[in-house]
Design a protein around this motif. Structure first.
Motif, short mmCIF file in Angstrom:
data_model
loop_
_atom_site.label_atom_id
_atom_site.label_comp_id
_atom_site.label_asym_id
_atom_site.label_seq_id
_atom_site.Cartn_x
_atom_site.Cartn_y
_atom_site.Cartn_z
N ASP A 19 4.35 12.16 18.63
CA ASP A 19 4.10 12.75 17.31
C ASP A 19 5.19 12.30 16.35
OD1 ASP A 19 3.46 14.32 15.15
OD2 ASP A 19 3.70 16.24 16.18
N LEU A 20 4.80 11.57 15.28
CA LEU A 20 5.78 11.16 14.27
C LEU A 20 5.96 12.20 13.17
CD1 LEU A 20 5.44 7.33 13.65
CD2 LEU A 20 7.19 8.57 14.88
N LYS A 21 5.11 13.23 13.19
CA LYS A 21 5.26 14.36 12.27
C LYS A 21 5.31 13.90 10.81
CE LYS A 21 7.60 16.99 15.88
NZ LYS A 21 8.83 17.70 16.31
N HIS A 22 4.43 12.97 10.49
CA HIS A 22 4.27 12.43 9.13
C HIS A 22 5.47 11.63 8.64
CE1 HIS A 22 0.51 14.53 8.87
NE2 HIS A 22 1.09 15.68 9.15
N ARG A 23 6.32 11.24 9.55
CA ARG A 23 7.39 10.31 9.19
C ARG A 23 6.88 8.88 9.41
NH1 ARG A 23 10.29 14.05 12.44
NH2 ARG A 23 10.29 12.50 14.12
N THR A 24 7.63 7.90 8.98
CA THR A 24 7.28 6.50 9.21
C THR A 24 8.31 5.80 10.08
OG1 THR A 24 8.38 5.84 7.15
CG2 THR A 24 6.02 6.31 7.04
N ASP A 80 -2.34 -4.83 11.01
CA ASP A 80 -3.06 -3.59 10.75
C ASP A 80 -4.55 -3.86 10.66
OD1 ASP A 80 -2.72 -5.06 8.43
OD2 ASP A 80 -2.60 -3.31 7.12
N ILE A 81 -5.35 -2.80 10.75
CA ILE A 81 -6.80 -2.97 10.78
C ILE A 81 -7.41 -3.05 9.38
CG2 ILE A 81 -7.35 -0.50 10.88
CD1 ILE A 81 -9.63 -1.26 12.83
N ALA A 82 -6.73 -2.51 8.38
CA ALA A 82 -7.30 -2.46 7.03
C ALA A 82 -6.43 -3.22 6.05
CB ALA A 82 -7.43 -1.01 6.57
N GLU A 83 -7.04 -3.63 4.95
CA GLU A 83 -6.30 -4.35 3.91
C GLU A 83 -6.26 -3.50 2.65
OE1 GLU A 83 -10.19 -4.59 2.38
OE2 GLU A 83 -9.46 -4.77 4.42
N GLY A 84 -5.06 -3.26 2.14
CA GLY A 84 -4.91 -2.63 0.84
C GLY A 84 -5.57 -1.28 0.67
N VAL A 85 -5.68 -0.49 1.74
CA VAL A 85 -6.28 0.85 1.62
C VAL A 85 -5.26 1.79 0.99
CG1 VAL A 85 -7.24 2.80 2.87
CG2 VAL A 85 -7.77 0.47 3.60
N ASP A 139 0.81 -1.22 0.00
CA ASP A 139 0.00 0.00 0.00
C ASP A 139 0.84 1.27 0.00
OD1 ASP A 139 0.93 0.24 2.60
OD2 ASP A 139 -1.01 -0.02 3.56
N GLY A 140 2.15 1.12 0.18
CA GLY A 140 3.04 2.26 0.11
C GLY A 140 3.24 3.00 1.41
N GLY A 141 2.51 2.60 2.48
CA GLY A 141 2.65 3.30 3.74
C GLY A 141 2.87 2.41 4.93
N THR A 142 2.27 1.22 4.93
CA THR A 142 2.37 0.34 6.09
C THR A 142 3.74 -0.31 6.15
OG1 THR A 142 0.02 -0.18 5.85
CG2 THR A 142 1.30 -1.61 7.29
N PRO A 143 4.42 -0.23 7.29
CA PRO A 143 5.71 -0.91 7.40
C PRO A 143 5.52 -2.41 7.26
CG PRO A 143 4.95 -0.19 9.55
CD PRO A 143 4.02 0.41 8.54
N SER A 144 6.54 -3.09 6.85
CA SER A 144 6.47 -4.54 6.67
C SER A 144 7.55 -5.23 7.49
CB SER A 144 6.65 -4.92 5.19
OG SER A 144 6.61 -6.32 5.02
N ALA A 186 -1.10 11.11 4.80
CA ALA A 186 -2.43 10.66 4.36
C ALA A 186 -2.56 9.14 4.43
CB ALA A 186 -2.73 11.17 2.95
N TYR A 187 -1.91 8.56 5.40
CA TYR A 187 -1.92 7.11 5.58
C TYR A 187 -3.27 6.66 6.13
CZ TYR A 187 -0.48 2.57 7.56
OH TYR A 187 -0.38 1.23 7.89
N GLN A 188 -3.93 5.76 5.40
CA GLN A 188 -5.26 5.31 5.79
C GLN A 188 -5.20 3.92 6.41
OE1 GLN A 188 -8.54 6.29 3.01
NE2 GLN A 188 -6.94 7.07 1.65
N ASN A 189 -4.70 3.87 7.61
CA ASN A 189 -4.59 2.59 8.30
C ASN A 189 -4.09 2.85 9.71
OD1 ASN A 189 -4.64 -0.21 8.68
ND2 ASN A 189 -3.62 -0.63 6.73
N ALA A 190 -4.09 1.79 10.50
CA ALA A 190 -3.49 1.81 11.84
C ALA A 190 -2.84 0.45 12.01
CB ALA A 190 -4.56 2.05 12.91
N ALA A 191 -1.78 0.37 12.80
CA ALA A 191 -1.03 -0.87 12.87
C ALA A 191 -0.43 -1.10 14.25
CB ALA A 191 0.10 -0.87 11.82
N TRP A 192 -0.31 -2.40 14.58
CA TRP A 192 0.34 -2.84 15.81
C TRP A 192 1.68 -3.47 15.46
CZ3 TRP A 192 0.81 -2.62 20.84
CH2 TRP A 192 1.51 -3.63 21.52
N ASP A 193 2.73 -3.08 16.19
CA ASP A 193 4.07 -3.67 16.04
C ASP A 193 4.44 -4.30 17.38
OD1 ASP A 193 6.82 -4.24 15.89
OD2 ASP A 193 7.19 -2.57 14.51
#
Length: 553
Positions: A264-269, A204-209, A177-182, A334-341
């Motif tokens: 605050d990650l300030k739009h970083r990943t 993560d809560i969403a798939e392929g958003v 998806d270009g945003g979710t870490p792997s 504009a990341y459309q997801n949430a994730a647990w690490d």
């Protein structure tokens, strides 16, 4: 309304106490060696770990490592173990031993029943070749920037049925998806080089958003005291917040709930992020244009989730050790997801479409927190049917958190993340999962484990709704539902609170890393019998709800 909790003698017998022994995979071999070399390790019931291994008929090369212990008030002890073979972690070797108060083994729940026997522990495949194979697998899954920083770990792979010597690699990068870490975990046969298994360690809560798309930060220096502030959230109205006061102001650290903090990650990943601070202890404006608003929702959601687990399920945080994870907001662009690490012990939240709809709604926070609870207990593998159950578990408890909070601005419902898209359409529907139009399924069928885990979770979600509310059309808390059944049967619900208790009991006592939907049926039947009696209306409802989603004996 009848109480969701067992009463009288049954309540006294089943009041739970729990001790948690968290051992990550990297520590398994060392821990087993310590146990073998030192004094005999004891657990509730007075039986040594070595004696338990012997009683189970394990070979001399196998060791058990205690992960979690639950003791019922009547003395029954449920001890969850990981297993090693010749010092190597056995993936899929986990089991739960259920002992009576006198130490007698009543039952054993195993992830796999195949005996562990390996002809040779000398791999034909080199670690370098295993790494190359794992990176190739990650690239095939369209992982951007696929790389590994550690050498692969030699393990015994037992979850596939026949135990084999294998390498376990973790390939990092960014998901499709270009945003979710792997963090793609790849199991490679050490004999043939064949891929045996892969699963994603970022839940993560969403798939392929579509998207445009650390670690704990230190608290401010100086003396610190607990304080109570207020916040204007985007989704839950004005809420109270536990904060920490220092000479320089207030920080969004909740010392009442395990040191829960928002950064605050300030739009970083990547990176540690910066703990939110404020001068007057009044946070946010309710608008996403205010940087603090998403932090208010995240902090409030984390607090409500912590309190739900503590007050309803009597669990002291994710690992039952009183420690809270870090919440990271403004993740990505504009990341459309949430994730647990699990490794980083963090929950990360994107700001959604156009950075205007943060994924910090109550049930989303509860969902991510619950991924950690699943990891700390059953450890459901995030792939196949066990992966669907993992996702369903987070949806179930995320829903329960929303009902528990009883917030008038975000009322309890059986819709997941209905606020995060901004159009009122939820991410998932529990009454009829296929309503999402994205591939979620209502009923079990052969091959369902091949689906995305967010879609196969529909079976567990549908079961939970039917067990809670029953089948057919009805309006609940201002929302219309119409839940069908696979066999045309009519299911009568037992109430959400009882359904939550049954699912939690099954997760923590009877589920293992490889539990599939038919195993889950057995686990929840046992849980219902423990809580309410084998012939109770609750146990019969569990059976009926599973049959209604086509999971039968």
């Amino acid at each position: 309304m009848s109480s969701p909790f067992p009463t009288g003698d049954r309540a006294r017998r089943l009041a739970l106490t729990s001790g948690v022994f968290v051992l990550t995979g990297a520590l398994l071999a060392a821990s087993a060696a310590t146990a073998a070399a030192g004094p005999a390790v004891q657990h509730p019931g007075g039986t040594s770990v070595a004696a338990t291994a012997q009683a189970l008929g394990l070979s001399a090369q196998e060791e058990l490592v205690v992960k979690d212990v639950i003791k019922d008030a009547d003395g029954t002890v449920h001890t969850r173990y990981e297993r090693t073979y010749a010092g190597l972690a056995v993936v899929g070797g986990d089991l739960v031993v259920h002992r009576a108060g006198d130490g007698t083994i009543k039952d054993v729940t195993k992830a796999v029943r195949t005996p562990i026997k390996i002809a040779s522990l000398d791999p034909k495949l080199t670690p370098t070749a295993a790494t190359s194979a794992a990176i190739k697998t990650a690239k095939a899954a369209k992982t951007a920037g696929a790389a590994t920083s550690d050498a692969p770990r030699k393990v015994i792979w037992a979850a596939g049925g026949k135990p084999v010597l294998a390498y376990e690699s973790v390939v990092t990068g960014t998901q499709q998806d270009g945003g979710t870490p792997s963090k793609l975990r790849v199991i490679t046969d050490a004999e043939t080089g064949r891929k045996l298994y892969e699963n994603q360690l970022i839940n993560d809560i969403a798939e392929g958003v579509t998207t445009n798309g650390g670690s704990q930060a230190a608290a401010p220096d100086g003396s610190q005291v607990a304080a109570v502030g207020s916040g204007a959230s985007q989704y839950s109205g004005t809420v109270g917040l536990n904060t920490t006061k220092s000479p320089t102001g207030y920080s969004l650290i909740d010392s009442v709930r395990g040191g829960s903090r928002v950064v605050d990650l300030k739009h970083r990943t990547k990176g540690k992020g910066t703990v939110f601070t404020d001068a007057d202890n009044k946070w946010g404006t309710g608008s996403p244009t205010d940087n603090q608003t998403a932090a208010v929702d995240a902090a409030y959601g984390a607090a409500q989730t912590w309190d739900f687990y503590k007050n309803v399920l009597h669990r002291n945080g994710i690992r039952n050790d009183g420690r809270a994870p870090v919440s990271r907001v403004h993740y990505g662009d504009a990341y459309q997801n949430a994730a647990w690490d699990d490794d980083a012990f963090t929950m990360s939240y994107g700001d959604g479409a156009n950075n205007q709809h943060p994924w910090t709604q109550l049930d989303v926070v509860g969902h991510e927190f619950s991924h950690g609870v699943t990891s700390a207990t059953a450890g459901l593998q995030y792939s196949g049917e066990s992966g669907g159950l993992n996702e369903a578990t987070s949806d179930i408890f995320g829903t329960a958190v929303e009902w528990y909070a009883n917030n008038p601005q975000d009322k309890g419902d059986y819709l997941l993340g209905e606020k995060v898209f901004g159009d009122g359409k939820p991410l998932r529907y529990q009454d009829k999962p296929s309503r999402d139009g994205r591939g979620s399924v209502d009923y079990w069928r052969p091959g369902i484990g091949d689906l995305d885990v967010h879609h196969s979770s529909g079976v567990g979600n549908h079961f939970f709704y039917l067990l809670s509310e029953g089948s057919g059309a009805k309006d609940i808390n201002g929302v219309h539902y119409d839940s069908p059944t696979a066999d045309g049967s009519t299911v009568t619900g037992i109430g959400r609170d009882k359904a939550v208790q049954i699912w939690y009991r099954a997760l923590t006592t009877y589920f293992t890393s490889t539990t599939d939907y038919h195993d889950a049926r057995q686990g929840t039947l046992k849980a219902a019998a423990d809580l309410y009696g084998a012939n109770s209306a609750e146990a019969k409802a569990v059976d009926a709800a599973w049959a209604a989603v086509n999971v039968k004996a």
